[in-house]
Design an enzyme around this catalytic site. Structure first.
Site, PDB file in Angstrom:
ATOM      1  N   LYS A   1       0.863  -1.181   0.000  1.00  0.00           N
ATOM      2  CA  LYS A   1       0.000   0.000   0.000  1.00  0.00           C
ATOM      3  C   LYS A   1       0.893   1.223   0.000  1.00  0.00           C
ATOM      4  O   LYS A   1       2.029   1.184   0.477  1.00  0.00           O
ATOM      5  CB  LYS A   1      -0.895   0.026   1.247  1.00  0.00           C
ATOM      6  CG  LYS A   1      -2.167   0.822   1.052  1.00  0.00           C
ATOM      7  CD  LYS A   1      -3.218   0.014   0.307  1.00  0.00           C
ATOM      8  CE  LYS A   1      -4.510   0.787   0.121  1.00  0.00           C
ATOM      9  NZ  LYS A   1      -5.583  -0.087  -0.398  1.00  0.00           N
TER      10      LYS A   1
HETATM   11  P1  NAD Z   1     -13.033   7.480  -2.477  1.00  0.00           P
HETATM   12  O1  NAD Z   1     -12.062   8.502  -2.053  1.00  0.00           O
HETATM   13  O2  NAD Z   1     -13.421   7.380  -3.909  1.00  0.00           O
HETATM   14  O3  NAD Z   1     -14.402   7.651  -1.619  1.00  0.00           O
HETATM   15  C1  NAD Z   1     -14.422   7.686  -0.217  1.00  0.00           C
HETATM   16  C2  NAD Z   1     -15.816   8.111   0.231  1.00  0.00           C
HETATM   17  O4  NAD Z   1     -15.908   8.019   1.646  1.00  0.00           O
HETATM   18  C3  NAD Z   1     -16.155   9.557  -0.124  1.00  0.00           C
HETATM   19  O5  NAD Z   1     -17.530   9.646  -0.461  1.00  0.00           O
HETATM   20  C4  NAD Z   1     -15.890  10.298   1.196  1.00  0.00           C
HETATM   21  O6  NAD Z   1     -16.626  11.517   1.311  1.00  0.00           O
HETATM   22  C5  NAD Z   1     -16.384   9.258   2.175  1.00  0.00           C
HETATM   23  N1  NAD Z   1     -15.881   9.404   3.539  1.00  0.00           N
HETATM   24  C6  NAD Z   1     -14.614   9.654   3.946  1.00  0.00           C
HETATM   25  N2  NAD Z   1     -14.570   9.697   5.288  1.00  0.00           N
HETATM   26  C7  NAD Z   1     -15.832   9.440   5.724  1.00  0.00           C
HETATM   27  C8  NAD Z   1     -16.437   9.328   7.006  1.00  0.00           C
HETATM   28  N3  NAD Z   1     -15.719   9.485   8.109  1.00  0.00           N
HETATM   29  N4  NAD Z   1     -17.752   9.039   7.068  1.00  0.00           N
HETATM   30  C9  NAD Z   1     -18.476   8.856   5.950  1.00  0.00           C
HETATM   31  N5  NAD Z   1     -17.979   8.952   4.726  1.00  0.00           N
HETATM   32  C10 NAD Z   1     -16.669   9.239   4.607  1.00  0.00           C
HETATM   33  O7  NAD Z   1     -12.462   6.084  -1.952  1.00  0.00           O
HETATM   34  P2  NAD Z   1     -12.872   4.627  -2.462  1.00  0.00           P
HETATM   35  O8  NAD Z   1     -11.922   4.217  -3.507  1.00  0.00           O
HETATM   36  O9  NAD Z   1     -14.345   4.561  -2.695  1.00  0.00           O
HETATM   37  O10 NAD Z   1     -12.495   3.769  -1.165  1.00  0.00           O
HETATM   38  C11 NAD Z   1     -13.402   3.616  -0.070  1.00  0.00           C
HETATM   39  C12 NAD Z   1     -12.944   2.450   0.778  1.00  0.00           C
HETATM   40  O11 NAD Z   1     -12.914   1.265  -0.030  1.00  0.00           O
HETATM   41  C13 NAD Z   1     -11.524   2.579   1.352  1.00  0.00           C
HETATM   42  O12 NAD Z   1     -11.476   1.898   2.584  1.00  0.00           O
HETATM   43  C14 NAD Z   1     -10.670   1.822   0.341  1.00  0.00           C
HETATM   44  O13 NAD Z   1      -9.447   1.373   0.892  1.00  0.00           O
HETATM   45  C15 NAD Z   1     -11.614   0.673   0.028  1.00  0.00           C
HETATM   46  N6  NAD Z   1     -11.344  -0.012  -1.236  1.00  0.00           N
HETATM   47  C16 NAD Z   1     -11.320   0.661  -2.403  1.00  0.00           C
HETATM   48  C17 NAD Z   1     -11.084  -0.026  -3.592  1.00  0.00           C
HETATM   49  C18 NAD Z   1     -11.124   0.658  -4.922  1.00  0.00           C
HETATM   50  O14 NAD Z   1     -11.071  -0.058  -5.950  1.00  0.00           O
HETATM   51  N7  NAD Z   1     -11.245   1.960  -5.008  1.00  0.00           N
HETATM   52  C19 NAD Z   1     -10.846  -1.402  -3.556  1.00  0.00           C
HETATM   53  C20 NAD Z   1     -10.902  -2.081  -2.343  1.00  0.00           C
HETATM   54  C21 NAD Z   1     -11.151  -1.365  -1.182  1.00  0.00           C
END
Ligand code: NAD
Length: 433
Positions: free
Chosen positions: A123
């Protein structure tokens, strides 16, 4: 090889945490400790798996558009590479810490092993609030960071992908920077790139599709009819927004969603397409018409069948776990549930589908993208989606059967399967020298 010594006795011996863990890395290590105890491995194996293989912290100097110089701090952590090159996302967030990146790298190791993709876990992160920087500033930050971590990355070494605060443009800049340094185009150095630049069809929605594949299976396993079931989704970013859409497409009424600015609720069901347009134009879910404002805590406590935390770590903790009413929690985010909350939810009979299974769709299609890039041969969208569904559902079946057989919660079962694969790879390779 040590045999599995699961059972109530082994579980009873696991360390009980007196207070909530301080960081996601503590949470990740507590989960590992539990798996190591169940598997009957010794402390040496725990220490080997509890500590990252390599980590690099870099200074990233930036000339702001204003002409001022600013120094940002970035990290890249490779947790384990016993099963193949390291793989994991790159996060841009103002509160990124080395410990958080270590935890996320460890979870990537287990996720890749569980889904049997031939990668280890990594990461990266930069302590930056991307919303406060222009596109050209973000490009300079990304290129300098890529250059600084270039001794670690490469298509056979470590392959970054998008995570919180980064996107396909970030991956395009990383690929270009690395390629310019090498003197030729290296499409396989990052995944989650634009489709027009060596990305895979289906990657942008893969994590969310995977979340929904296992969510539907989990609901059915609880005897809950999918058509007409209700859901709440925390986070409306790359994962949450498409998860909400696919849940609605499957006939589930998505009654509440949130982001970092607030949460909204509409008991008749939110119009996800209209909400996505609202977020595109305003930057947040708040003030969406035909919905009431609620808090993020209200969202977590919503009286729904399915809760999908898809934002950040540690949001479900001992303090709010007792309020959770959903029968099924499917972790779209990495590490949203602390170990203490996990125990409370398990004790209350809530089915928690763990992150390393639930959100693995992203790394599966990242793997497909890497395979396609390395072969310079591209698949159609149907092929990607069919293969993704097969892998997710087969992993769900495998983990559920293992959990049933050993009388374990899904997280412990999934972590045991993954840790055992990683430990076996390490033992077969042996120690050098
Ligand atoms: P992103 O930045 O696109 O979206 C994050 C979202 O969470 C946004 O809407 C933000 O406003 C919201 N957010 C942040 N803090 C918050 C809080 N305290 N309460 C409520 N909402 C909150 O990120 P993403 O890519 O969607 O990733 C989200 C999660 O999924 C992370 O944990 C990431 O590690 C995990 N993840 C992402 C992927 C991927 O392909 N993007 C794959 C596996 C896991």
């Amino acid at each position: 090889m040590t045999t599995i010594e699961h059972t109530e006795a082994a579980l009873a011996r696991r360390p009980q945490l007196a207070t909530a863990p301080a960081s996601p890395f503590d949470d990740a290590r507590a989960q590992l400790r539990e798996a190591v105890t169940i598997l009957g491995y010794d402390d040496g194996m725990y220490e080997l798996l509890a500590n990252p293989r390599r980590e690099l912290t870099v200074a990233v100097p930036l000339h702001r558009d204003s002409g001022e110089m600013e120094l940002l701090i970035g990290h890249r952590v490779q947790h384990n590479v016993s099963r193949g090159p390291a793989k994991g996302g790159l996060r841009y967030a103002p509160d990124v810490t080395l410990d958080e990146v270590r935890a996320l790298a460890m979870w990537m190791t287990w996720k890749c092993a569980l889904l049997d993709v031939p990668y280890g876990g990594a990461k990266g992160g930069i302590r930056i609030d991307p919303r406060r920087y222009s596109r050209s500033e973000l490009e300079r930050v990304t290129r300098r960071y890529t250059s600084e971590i270039s001794p670690l990355i490469g298509p056979d070494h470590d392959i970054p992908a998008p995570d919180v605060g980064t996107d396909e443009q970030t991956m395009a800049w990383m690929m270009d920077t690395y390629s310019v340094q090498k003197g030729h185009t290296v499409l396989g150095v990052s995944t989650g790139k634009p489709v027009s630049l060596g990305g895979s069809l289906g990657r942008a929605t893969a994590t969310s599709r995977g979340v929904v594949h296992v969510a539907l299976a989990a609901l059915r396993s609880r005897g809950i009819r999918v058509d007409g079931a209700t859901a709440a989704v925390q986070g409306f970013g790359k994962v949450g927004r498409h998860a909400a859409r696919f849940l609605a497409d499957a006939g589930i009424r998505v009654v509440a969603v949130s982001d970092q600015y607030g949460a909204i609720r509409a008991d008749s069901g939110l119009d996800i397409a209209a909400l996505a347009s609202h977020v595109d134009s305003t930057g947040s879910v708040i003030d969406f018409v035909d919905a009431d404002a609620i808090t993020n805590e209200d969202l977590l406590a919503a009286d729904v069948d399915l809760l999908v935390p898809a934002a950040v770590e540690g949001v479900i903790h001992a303090g709010n776990a007792p309020q959770i009413k959903a029968s099924v929690v499917v972790e779209g985010a990495n590490g949203p549930t602390t170990p203490e909350a996990d125990r409370l939810l398990n004790a209350a009979g809530t089915l928690v589908v763990p992150d390393i299974l639930a959100n693995a769709g992203g790394v599966i299609v990242s793997y497909f993208e890497w395979v396609q890039a390395n072969q310079a041969y591209w698949w159609g969208a149907d092929e990607v989606e069919t293969r993704l569904a097969e892998r997710m559902l087969s992993a769900w079946e495998h983990v559920s059967a293992h959990a049933d057989k050993l009388h374990l919660p899904l997280r412990a079962a999934a972590t045991c399967l993954a840790v055992e694969r990683v430990a076996q790879a390490g033992q077969l390779r042996g120690l050098y020298p």
